[in-house]
Design a protein around this motif. Sequence first.
Motif: not given
Length: 472
Positions: A23-32, A196-199
């Motif tokens: 969920i946290i890492s796919t925030m990158g896809g959501l932003l994309f 913050f999630g990636m922390l």
Amino acid sequence: MEDYSQECFQNIKKESNLKKISIISTMGGLLFGYDTGVINGALPFMSRADQLNLTPALEGLVTSSILFGSAFGAVLGGRLSDKYGRKSIIKLIALIFFIATLGCTFSPNAMIMIVCRFILGLAVGGASVIVPTFLAEMAPTNRRGSVVSQNEMMIVTGQLMAYTLNAALGNIFVNNSHIWRYMIVIASVPAVFLWFGMLVVPETPRWLAANGKAAKALEVLREIRNEAEAKIEIKEISKSIEAEKHLDKATFKDLRVPWIRHLVLIGIGIAITQQIPGINIIMYYGTTILEQSGFGTQVALIANIANGVVAVAAAFIFIKFLANRFDRRQLLLTGLTGTTLSMLTMSVVTSKLQGSGLLPFAVLGLTVVFLAFFQGCVGPVCWLLLSEIFPLRLRGIGMGISVFFLWMANFFIGLIFPVMLKSVGLSYSFISFAALGVLGIVFIYKYAPETRNVSLEKIEKHFKNYRIKTVK
């Protein structure tokens, strides 16, 4: 009984850890998805004379500058993540997303907007390469396909979110000329969440092991696998890394070898074929197209939500029902035929129904059909083929070159469409993409290999022998 309960609790905890990571890492896809989709609704407002006063050429530059940046972000992102780690570069990408989003939000003129969207594109391109890699290296082997596909789902979800918020803001604050700034700034929220999630998300076990941190890699695996699986996987990772040390990776000089050059050219062709049917004139200019067809701006914003809903639904259907049941070529040819006929029909109806009250509804219906074929077949299958056709030693250079051309094709289409629309109108614009779709069908039929259930070694042998249509 107590031991069994404890084991169940541990398994639930490990599953929860994997979900959290996904969920946290796919925030990158959501932003994309959000950052490429938000321009769809923001463009009509920022083009106004009292805002950025955009000409058709400037509209194309504002829209496509993010795509130009993405081409370079995709190339740089993979290399940086290999050197500094997936986690570190995803954090950097989140920071770029945040800063560039604020830059776009407060842009006083078109040129600053173009520069900020180019910088935003560096983050989009980086996310398009690194997030799937991060997920693939975290996922268990037997679930890798479904876990990695979550990123594609988040991309189209981000686009749907952009269309929905554009419609809400554009209709509620219809008299606010600056509403496009609010549409854009929303993307800063998931960027903060991603950073913050990636922390609290670990580095991938494979990168850790490849950089001499096998003990740390095993520790991470124990957080998302049971003990036996973790020990087996760390051995497999170590064995793979050792084998890769002796692997002669391809470089640009290897393009002189005929079969390698041939394979890379096919990768480029597949990448360009994904773009030329015209998917991104709908994803970026959907609201503009519906306005030109006869809807008012506010109605067009609402109607455009249908495009996002269908894109999400089609991506879900592909992941759930199509990906592992049908041959790649079959899906691609079916999808391209559907998108080409949709474009051709749109060309006819925009010519024959010009000025009719039926036209905007006909165009909306046909864009929905187009998206169903594209997101259910063409889009995901092209990415799948690109991930499968390159043998291990060619994967870095092959994917890098192919993805670069994919983004550049995306850039040129986004750049020229507003000028086409102004110069030749809807009907001739649509028929141009129908013609390109035919070229895509011919290319896939003649050159795309069938890779479902075929080993990388067999694919390599196939291209060395110059057999083109299928691998058997």
